[in-house]
Design an enzyme around this catalytic site. Structure first.
Site, PDB file in Angstrom:
ATOM      1  N   CYS A  64       0.840  -1.185   0.000  1.00  0.00           N
ATOM      2  CA  CYS A  64       0.000   0.000   0.000  1.00  0.00           C
ATOM      3  C   CYS A  64       0.879   1.240   0.000  1.00  0.00           C
ATOM      4  CB  CYS A  64      -0.862   0.052   1.257  1.00  0.00           C
ATOM      5  SG  CYS A  64      -1.979  -1.332   1.423  1.00  0.00           S
TER       6      CYS A  64
ATOM      7  N   GLY B  38      -0.183   0.438  -5.128  1.00  0.00           N
ATOM      8  CA  GLY B  38      -1.486  -0.208  -4.978  1.00  0.00           C
ATOM      9  C   GLY B  38      -2.474   0.329  -5.968  1.00  0.00           C
TER      10      GLY B  38
ATOM     11  N   ASN C 240       0.076   1.014   5.786  1.00  0.00           N
ATOM     12  CA  ASN C 240       0.877   0.239   4.835  1.00  0.00           C
ATOM     13  C   ASN C 240       1.687  -0.761   5.652  1.00  0.00           C
ATOM     14  OD1 ASN C 240       3.952   0.906   3.015  1.00  0.00           O
ATOM     15  ND2 ASN C 240       2.523  -0.755   2.733  1.00  0.00           N
ATOM     16  N   GLY C 241       1.520  -2.035   5.351  1.00  0.00           N
ATOM     17  CA  GLY C 241       2.267  -3.055   6.081  1.00  0.00           C
ATOM     18  C   GLY C 241       1.361  -4.225   6.412  1.00  0.00           C
TER      19      GLY C 241
ATOM     20  N   TYR D 252      12.264  -4.185  -6.187  1.00  0.00           N
ATOM     21  CA  TYR D 252      11.100  -4.121  -7.056  1.00  0.00           C
ATOM     22  C   TYR D 252      10.097  -3.031  -6.743  1.00  0.00           C
ATOM     23  CZ  TYR D 252       6.524  -5.336  -8.925  1.00  0.00           C
ATOM     24  OH  TYR D 252       5.303  -5.286  -9.549  1.00  0.00           O
TER      25      TYR D 252
END
Ligand code: AMP
Length: 466
Positions: A10, A36, A111-112, A251
């Site tokens: 995210c 996302g 996020n996580g 990435y």
């Protein structure tokens, strides 16, 4: 109801103290779209109440109508872009989550991925909590709402000292914005300034777009409280060894971003140079798998003294192939996304650079595509070590069963993808390229050594290749 849905990959963005907070958050989310693409949302505050707009879809689609911004008034806003795989891609899981509780309203963007989510959820339910989403993020809201502490900061600290795992969080109340990063610092989070307003974003590329100045990264374990009096930094959580995610460099992050103190593009290029040193092959040209393989391919070509060519052209209007949840659609996805340039590839010995092999589907398609376009030899080089273990800290990776390198040797993978040769960057080469001395990165996806323990891993079952 199945509960445990990691929030996975995210992006988060927030701004405090700007008359166009929601508009700027929209731009910030636009810059973070790569983190996302499934859903997004913005919650704003006008000082008295919170307003929200969120939906499934890309940022430009969800916020495609100027009218929407009239319904998001106020000088503070937080936003979220979310990626998720099959199953729980439903509206109720779109973030930010917004609730009313005894102290007023609060919104949170995460996020996580929390690793003890299920345990805490069971406990909370035993005490009567009712959950509305299947996201681990909701647990934080429940812990905060039921905390015995008085101030917002203390309630947040109380909640965060209960959860384990990876989180970068943005909270918004009527009068305050709070940012928090977990003590390991798995995911990136940075702090910027735009005039007198404070900005928080997953990656610095979001600051660049709105012309905000990069101030610094939010430290692992740091909680930053922003209100009309300015910014206060707290570090109340127990200190642990940092473990920033090395896969962000490989990435996930955008190459123009600065994360964990370094520029992603430069690091990726160094991965490529190191890969060339480790896996030399006689060849005519080096081509990247666009976009993620581009900086590493440049580094490889420079180090090997070979021409860099764009032998595969990407259609930029197709989402990342990985997003497609069904294997059948994924097969199709590679074809609609990439097309070879025949005149570049014909009769050449080609080195193809990609950042990683997950299931092997993409590489197999690409090797076939490059060979069908006339290449004499196809040598695949991967700018990271074999991805053999799933991530439990916020990168979407499939189960061990689906990770090709968890149950196959490099030679077996080479055969499967039908390449003439295959070389992965070594773990030492990866760490050497990141090269920040003592930072102990999380590289669990390559090594299987997890900084925070997770329920026992099953032995990798054999993936049927042929
Ligand atoms: P696969 O076909 O499953 O081997 O996928 C490999 C491709 O997926 C590579 O080109 C990577 O750039 C990309 N990739 C690697 N990790 C992820 C991830 N967590 N999310 C989306 N794409 C990824």
């Amino acid at each position: 109801m199945k509960f445990y849905r990691p929030t996975e990959e995210c992006g988060i963005f927030g701004i405090f103290g700007h008359p166009e907070a929601a508009n700027l958050t929209y731009l910030g989310l636009y810059a973070l779209q790569h983190r996302g693409q499934e859903s997004c949302g913005i919650v704003s505050s006008d000082g008295r109440s919170l307003s929200a707009h969120k939906s499934m879809g890309l940022v430009a689609d969800v916020f495609g109508n100027q009218e929407i911004f009239r319904s998001l008034p106020g000088p503070a806003a937080i936003g979220h872009v979310r990626y998720s795989t099959t199953g729980d891609s439903v509206y109720k899981n779109v973030q930010p989550i917004m609730v009313d509780y005894s102290r007023g309203s609060i919104a949170v963007a995460h996020n996580g991925n929390l690793v003890n989510a299920q345990i805490i959820k069971d406990e909370l339910e035993a005490w009567g909590s009712i959950f509305q989403t299947t996201m681990d993020t909701e647990i934080i809201i429940h812990l905060l709402a039921t905390s015995k502490q008085n101030s917002l900061e203390d309630r947040i600290v109380d909640a965060l000292s209960r959860v384990k795992g990876a989180y970068c969080l943005l909270f918004l109340t009527e009068t305050r914005m709070v940012a928090a990063r977990d003590p390991h610092g798995f995911r990136p989070l940075c702090l910027g300034k735009l005039g007198d307003s404070w900005v928080v974003a997953s990656e610095s590329c979001a600051l660049d777009l709105i012309e905000a100045e990069f101030i610094r990264e939010i430290e692992p374990g740091e909680i930053v409280v922003i209100d009309k009096n300015g910014l206060t930094s707290l570090s109340p959580l127990k200190k642990v060894e940092p473990a920033p995610c090395i896969f962000e460099f490989v990435y996930f992050a955008r190459p123009d971003s600065y994360i964990f103190g370094q520029n992603v593009y430069e690091v990726r290029k160094e991965f490529g140079r190191q890969l060339a040193r480790e896996h030399h092959v006689e060849a005519d040209i080096v081509i990247p798998v666009p976009d993620s393989g581009v900086p590493a391919a440049l580094g490889y070509a420079q180090e090997a003294g070979l021409p860099f060519e764009l032998g595969l052209i990407r259609n930029h209007y197709v989402g990342r192939t990985f997003i497609e949840p069904q294997q059948s659609i994924r097969h199709f996805g590679v074809k609609i996304k990439l097309n070879p340039v025949r005149d570049i590839l014909k009769d050449k010995r080609v080195v193809v650079i990609d950042d990683s092999i997950v299931r092997g589907t993409t590489s197999r398609k690409i090797v076939k595509m490059v060979r069908n376009a006339g290449a004499k030899e196809v040598h695949v080089r991967i700018s990271s070590p074999p991805t053999s273990y799933p991530c439990y800290y916020g990168i979407d990776t499939p189960t061990r069963k689906e990770l090709i390198s968890s149950s196959h040797t490099i030679e077996e993978i080479r055969k499967y993808i039908t390449a003439d040769s295959l070389g992965y960057l070594s773990e030492e080469g990866l760490l050497q390229s990141v090269g920040t001395g003592s930072t102990p990165y999380c590289k669990a996806c390559f090594s299987g050594s997890y900084p925070i323990k997770f329920p026992k891993l099953a032995a990798a079952p054999q993936l049927d290749l042929f």
